[in-house]
Design an enzyme around this catalytic site. Structure first.
Site, PDB file in Angstrom:
ATOM      1  N   LYS A 162       0.867  -1.189   0.000  1.00 15.52           N
ATOM      2  CA  LYS A 162       0.000   0.000   0.000  1.00 15.52           C
ATOM      3  C   LYS A 162       0.901   1.235   0.000  1.00 15.52           C
ATOM      4  O   LYS A 162       1.142   1.862   1.044  1.00 15.52           O
ATOM      5  CB  LYS A 162      -0.924  -0.060   1.227  1.00 15.52           C
ATOM      6  CG  LYS A 162      -2.165   0.797   1.098  1.00 15.52           C
ATOM      7  CD  LYS A 162      -3.171   0.432   2.171  1.00 15.52           C
ATOM      8  CE  LYS A 162      -4.235   1.477   2.355  1.00 15.52           C
ATOM      9  NZ  LYS A 162      -5.063   1.726   1.186  1.00 15.52           N
TER      10      LYS A 162
HETATM   11  N1  PMP Z   1      -7.514  -1.954  -3.161  1.00 11.85           N
HETATM   12  C1  PMP Z   1      -7.028  -0.708  -2.995  1.00 11.85           C
HETATM   13  C2  PMP Z   1      -6.251  -0.086  -4.115  1.00 11.85           C
HETATM   14  C3  PMP Z   1      -7.243  -0.024  -1.789  1.00 11.85           C
HETATM   15  O1  PMP Z   1      -6.771   1.210  -1.617  1.00 11.85           O
HETATM   16  C4  PMP Z   1      -7.995  -0.639  -0.776  1.00 11.85           C
HETATM   17  C5  PMP Z   1      -8.252   0.095   0.516  1.00 11.85           C
HETATM   18  N2  PMP Z   1      -7.233  -0.130   1.453  1.00 11.85           N
HETATM   19  C6  PMP Z   1      -8.484  -1.943  -0.993  1.00 11.85           C
HETATM   20  C7  PMP Z   1      -8.230  -2.567  -2.198  1.00 11.85           C
HETATM   21  C8  PMP Z   1      -9.237  -2.677   0.080  1.00 11.85           C
HETATM   22  O2  PMP Z   1      -8.342  -3.125   1.066  1.00 11.85           O
HETATM   23  P1  PMP Z   1      -8.814  -3.252   2.590  1.00 11.85           P
HETATM   24  O3  PMP Z   1      -9.985  -4.155   2.595  1.00 11.85           O
HETATM   25  O4  PMP Z   1      -7.643  -3.819   3.299  1.00 11.85           O
HETATM   26  O5  PMP Z   1      -9.166  -1.893   3.048  1.00 11.85           O
END
Ligand code: PMP
Length: 318
Positions: A162
């Site tokens: 991320k």
């Molecule tokens: N994909 C992206 C590009 C994101 O930014 C997010 C948000 N964090 C998600 C998927 C979903 O991930 P999560 O369920 O861990 O929030």
């Protein structure tokens, strides 16, 4: 969301101590700002009036993912996962939140110089927490489109991490979608398979089976995605298949929904102006979404291990 004054005076964790948001500054030349060399997490906390408790969701999983993102960028978190769980709960308690919140931990290259690189630069770690309501309007369904932007490929910059800078990819897609009258964008990978939304993972239902792109489709391996798969298998007895998904399967799907920490479970009403199913929330989406909502609001004791209590730490689940 917090107003500017509220944010300025809120308490954050930065440089190893608790301080006011307004006192925690970074310099203009900061590497993470200039080159996007940072990574972060988004964590939700749900307030229960009934229990007078704030539940932080999947805290450990988020911090484990942050540690992996940091490692990819040649950084190391200054605290263990256990310490970060404690610090985060403490931070929320110090802010005396009695509302739904969003927690944003980040670690970034803090050198204030010129020169793009990952090595030989110090890093800085911080956590900000703020009141937070809905990210997508879940009541009316999301009008989505397939973006003209492709998802960044792992061979260019890894979406598995991320990473701050990688969000340019998401921002280009999101703004294009909104300016064209849609709510959200779906990005395809370089080879044309479905990857994910700009800030959500994606699921579709066909003939009673739940499908989602596998982790090699340049997705962020979402914490909510994992929760959805577990709920579908354990609570609904549904088959969940992770595989490559074609664009036209989106048009053929009976149900589609996004999953994400900020978005929760948000059903997709239409894709590229084609209604998904009847254009309303499908039954599998509804069951998954309602179960997820009960879990994150502390109403499913079997899933207590997904939650960290802020105010009643003695009984907190680990
Ligand atoms: N994909 C992206 C590009 C994101 O930014 C997010 C948000 N964090 C998600 C998927 C979903 O991930 P999560 O369920 O861990 O929030």
């Amino acid at each position: 969301m917090a107003g500017p004054t509220e944010l300025e005076s809120s308490i954050v964790f930065a440089e190893g101590t608790f301080r006011r948001y307004g006192e925690a500054k970074i310099g203009l030349l900061t590497h993470g700002l200039q080159y996007g060399t940072g990574c972060f997490e988004g964590i939700r906390g749900y307030w229960s009036d009934l229990e007078r408790e704030l539940f932080l969701v999947q805290l450990r999983e988020h911090y484990e993912r942050l540690a992996t993102s940091a490692k990819i960028l040649l950084m190391e978190l200054p605290h263990t996962t256990d310490e970060l769980v404690d610090i985060t709960a403490d931070l929320c308690a110090r802010n005396r939140f009695e509302t739904n919140i969003y927690v944003r931990p980040c670690i970034f290259k803090s050198a204030e110089d010129v020169g793009v690189r990952l090595h030989d630069t110090p890093s800085s770690f911080a956590i900000v927490a703020l009141p937070f309501t809905a990210y997508l309007d879940k009541s009316k369904g999301v009008r989505a489109c397939v973006s003209s932007w492709r998802r960044a490929d792992d061979s260019m910059m890894p979406p598995r991490a991320k990473i701050t800078g990688i969000y340019i990819n998401s921002a280009l897609a999101k703004s294009e979608a909104v300016r064209n009258g849609y709510d959200e964008a779906i990005l395809l990978s370089q080879d044309g398979h479905v990857s994910e939304g700009s800030a959500e993972n994606i699921f579709l239902v066909r003939r009673g089976v739940l499908y989602t792109p596998d982790p090699s489709q340049n997705i962020l391996e979402g914490c909510t995605r994992r929760a959805v798969m577990e709920i579908a298998r354990a609570e609904l007895g549904v088959d969940v298949v992770e595989r490559e998904i074609d664009r036209s399967e989106l048009y053929a799907a009976e149900e589609i929904f996004f999953s994400g920490t900020a978005a929760g479970i948000a059903y997709v009403a239409s894709i590229d102006q084609r209604p998904v199913g009847e254009g309303s929330m499908g039954s599998m989406t509804r069951r998954i979404s309602e179960t997820y909502d009960r879990i994150v609001n502390g109403r499913e004791p079997r899933y207590a291990s997904w939650l960290t209590k802020v105010y009643n730490r003695a009984h907190a689940a680990v």
